[in-house]
Design a protein around this motif. Structure first.
Motif, mmCIF file in Angstrom:
data_model
loop_
_atom_site.group_PDB
_atom_site.id
_atom_site.type_symbol
_atom_site.label_atom_id
_atom_site.label_comp_id
_atom_site.label_asym_id
_atom_site.label_seq_id
_atom_site.Cartn_x
_atom_site.Cartn_y
_atom_site.Cartn_z
ATOM 1 N N MET A 88 18.807 -2.941 61.690
ATOM 2 C CA MET A 88 19.287 -4.185 61.117
ATOM 3 C C MET A 88 20.556 -3.957 60.300
ATOM 4 O O MET A 88 21.512 -4.691 60.437
ATOM 5 N N ARG A 89 20.574 -2.953 59.431
ATOM 6 C CA ARG A 89 21.758 -2.690 58.610
ATOM 7 C C ARG A 89 22.972 -2.401 59.477
ATOM 8 O O ARG A 89 24.065 -2.856 59.183
ATOM 9 N N LEU A 90 22.768 -1.614 60.523
ATOM 10 C CA LEU A 90 23.892 -1.264 61.389
ATOM 11 C C LEU A 90 24.445 -2.503 62.079
ATOM 12 O O LEU A 90 25.656 -2.645 62.232
ATOM 13 N N THR A 91 23.586 -3.425 62.477
ATOM 14 C CA THR A 91 24.022 -4.673 63.090
ATOM 15 C C THR A 91 24.800 -5.512 62.080
ATOM 16 O O THR A 91 25.852 -6.065 62.402
ATOM 17 N N PHE A 92 24.309 -5.604 60.862
ATOM 18 C CA PHE A 92 24.991 -6.359 59.814
ATOM 19 C C PHE A 92 26.391 -5.813 59.585
ATOM 20 O O PHE A 92 27.366 -6.569 59.511
ATOM 21 N N ILE A 93 26.504 -4.510 59.479
ATOM 22 C CA ILE A 93 27.814 -3.900 59.232
ATOM 23 C C ILE A 93 28.766 -4.187 60.390
ATOM 24 O O ILE A 93 29.942 -4.492 60.182
ATOM 25 N N ALA A 94 28.265 -4.117 61.595
ATOM 26 C CA ALA A 94 29.109 -4.410 62.765
ATOM 27 C C ALA A 94 29.576 -5.860 62.753
ATOM 28 O O ALA A 94 30.726 -6.161 63.063
ATOM 29 N N VAL A 95 28.703 -6.781 62.386
ATOM 30 C CA VAL A 95 29.042 -8.206 62.384
ATOM 31 C C VAL A 95 30.070 -8.536 61.297
ATOM 32 O O VAL A 95 31.026 -9.260 61.551
ATOM 33 N N VAL A 96 29.884 -7.990 60.089
ATOM 34 C CA VAL A 96 30.821 -8.342 59.014
ATOM 35 C C VAL A 96 32.206 -7.747 59.250
ATOM 36 O O VAL A 96 33.183 -8.215 58.668
ATOM 37 N N THR A 97 32.313 -6.765 60.115
ATOM 38 C CA THR A 97 33.622 -6.221 60.460
ATOM 39 C C THR A 97 34.504 -7.290 61.102
ATOM 40 O O THR A 97 35.730 -7.242 60.994
ATOM 41 N N ALA A 98 33.898 -8.277 61.714
ATOM 42 C CA ALA A 98 34.652 -9.383 62.320
ATOM 43 C C ALA A 98 35.375 -10.226 61.270
ATOM 44 O O ALA A 98 36.228 -11.041 61.610
ATOM 45 N N LEU A 99 35.057 -10.026 60.006
ATOM 46 C CA LEU A 99 35.721 -10.777 58.935
ATOM 47 C C LEU A 99 37.077 -10.188 58.551
ATOM 48 O O LEU A 99 37.768 -10.730 57.693
ATOM 49 N N ARG A 100 37.469 -9.102 59.168
ATOM 50 C CA ARG A 100 38.713 -8.425 58.801
ATOM 51 C C ARG A 100 39.925 -9.341 58.894
ATOM 52 O O ARG A 100 40.729 -9.434 57.975
ATOM 53 N N GLU A 101 40.079 -10.050 60.000
ATOM 54 C CA GLU A 101 41.260 -10.909 60.171
ATOM 55 C C GLU A 101 41.312 -12.042 59.141
ATOM 56 O O GLU A 101 42.354 -12.235 58.504
ATOM 57 N N PRO A 102 40.223 -12.790 58.930
ATOM 58 C CA PRO A 102 40.273 -13.814 57.882
ATOM 59 C C PRO A 102 40.514 -13.221 56.495
ATOM 60 O O PRO A 102 41.207 -13.816 55.671
ATOM 61 N N PHE A 103 39.959 -12.055 56.243
ATOM 62 C CA PHE A 103 40.162 -11.385 54.957
ATOM 63 C C PHE A 103 41.636 -11.034 54.762
ATOM 64 O O PHE A 103 42.193 -11.230 53.677
ATOM 65 N N ASP A 104 42.290 -10.553 55.803
ATOM 66 C CA ASP A 104 43.726 -10.255 55.741
ATOM 67 C C ASP A 104 44.531 -11.506 55.374
ATOM 68 O O ASP A 104 45.463 -11.442 54.565
ATOM 69 N N ARG A 105 44.168 -12.630 55.977
ATOM 70 C CA ARG A 105 44.888 -13.880 55.690
ATOM 71 C C ARG A 105 44.699 -14.295 54.229
ATOM 72 O O ARG A 105 45.646 -14.726 53.569
ATOM 73 N N VAL A 106 43.480 -14.153 53.725
ATOM 74 C CA VAL A 106 43.217 -14.498 52.324
ATOM 75 C C VAL A 106 44.030 -13.606 51.397
ATOM 76 O O VAL A 106 44.634 -14.079 50.420
ATOM 77 N N LEU A 107 44.074 -12.312 51.681
ATOM 78 C CA LEU A 107 44.856 -11.392 50.846
ATOM 79 C C LEU A 107 46.333 -11.760 50.855
ATOM 80 O O LEU A 107 47.001 -11.731 49.816
ATOM 81 N N ALA A 108 46.853 -12.107 52.018
ATOM 82 C CA ALA A 108 48.271 -12.479 52.126
ATOM 83 C C ALA A 108 48.565 -13.771 51.383
ATOM 84 O O ALA A 108 49.603 -13.898 50.721
ATOM 85 N N ASN A 109 47.652 -14.741 51.456
ATOM 86 C CA ASN A 109 47.871 -16.041 50.819
ATOM 87 C C ASN A 109 47.669 -16.008 49.307
ATOM 88 O O ASN A 109 48.393 -16.672 48.571
ATOM 89 N N LEU A 110 46.702 -15.250 48.847
ATOM 90 C CA LEU A 110 46.383 -15.252 47.419
ATOM 91 C C LEU A 110 47.107 -14.173 46.616
ATOM 92 O O LEU A 110 47.291 -14.326 45.417
ATOM 93 N N SER A 111 47.472 -13.090 47.229
ATOM 94 C CA SER A 111 48.085 -11.945 46.546
ATOM 95 C C SER A 111 47.341 -11.581 45.263
ATOM 96 O O SER A 111 47.904 -11.633 44.172
ATOM 97 N N PRO A 112 46.089 -11.202 45.355
ATOM 98 C CA PRO A 112 45.312 -10.890 44.150
ATOM 99 C C PRO A 112 45.807 -9.621 43.470
ATOM 100 O O PRO A 112 46.453 -8.772 44.078
#
Length: 140
Positions: A1-25
Motif C-alpha cells: 500500500m505505501r509503495l502504491t501511495f508513493i507512486a501515485v503522489v509522484t504524479a503531483l510533480r507537474e502541478p507542484f512545479d506550477r505552484v512553486l513558479a506562481n507563488l515563489s515561496p
C-alpha cells in the motif's frame, strides 16, 4: 500500500512545479515520503525543510538498524538483542523487526528515498519536542 501511495503522489510533480513558479515561496516544508519534491524545490532555488512524522527516538533507532544491521549478525536462535549506539539501553525482539528491506528491492528503494530529502534539506522537522526527547534530538 505505501509503495502504491508513493507512486501515485509522484504524479503531483507537474502541478507542484506550477505552484512553486506562481507563488515563489521563501521556503517549502515537505514530507519525506514526497522525495520528488527535493528536485522540484532545488530547480526553483527554494530552501526546503524536511518533515518526518516520527519521533527523534524512532529516527535514531532506524539509523542504527540501517547502519549496523544487527539482524544480519545475530545468532539464528537469538530472540532479542540490544540496539547499540543510543543514549539508553534498548532491547528489541527479533520478531518485531521488519527486515524485508534487506531482501525486497522496492522496500529498500523506498527507505533510501525517505533519507534523500532529509540529507538535502536545510533542516529536519520531527514530530516531537525538545523537552520530551532532548537526549535523542541531541544524539540525532
Amino acid at each position: 500500500m505505501r509503495l502504491t501511495f508513493i507512486a501515485v503522489v509522484t504524479a503531483l510533480r507537474e502541478p507542484f512545479d506550477r505552484v512553486l513558479a506562481n507563488l515563489s515561496p521563501d521556503c517549502v516544508v515537505t514530507d519525506v515520503f514526497l522525495s520528488w519534491t527535493v528536485d522540484a524545490v532545488t530547480e526553483h532555488g527554494i530552501p526546503m525543510l524536511s518533515f518526518q512524522g516520527t519521533s527523534a527516538f524512532t529516527n535514531c533507532a532506524f539509523d542504527v538498524l540501517g547502519k549496523l544491521k544487527p539482524l544480519q549478525t545475530l545468532p539464528s536462535k537469538a530472540e532479542d538483542f540490544v540496539l547499540t549506539g543510543l543514549p539508553h539501553k534498548i532491547n528489541l525482539l527479533k520478531s518485531h523487526i521488519d527486515s524485508s528491506a534487506d531482501t525486497d528491492p522496492k522496500k529498500a528503494s523506498m527507505f533510501a528515498s525517505i533519507k534523500d530529502p532529509e540529507h538535502k534539506s536545510y533542516s529536519l522537522m520531527l514530530n516531537s519536542f525538545y523537552e520530551l526527547e532532548s537526549e535523542y534530538i541531541n544524539h540525532y
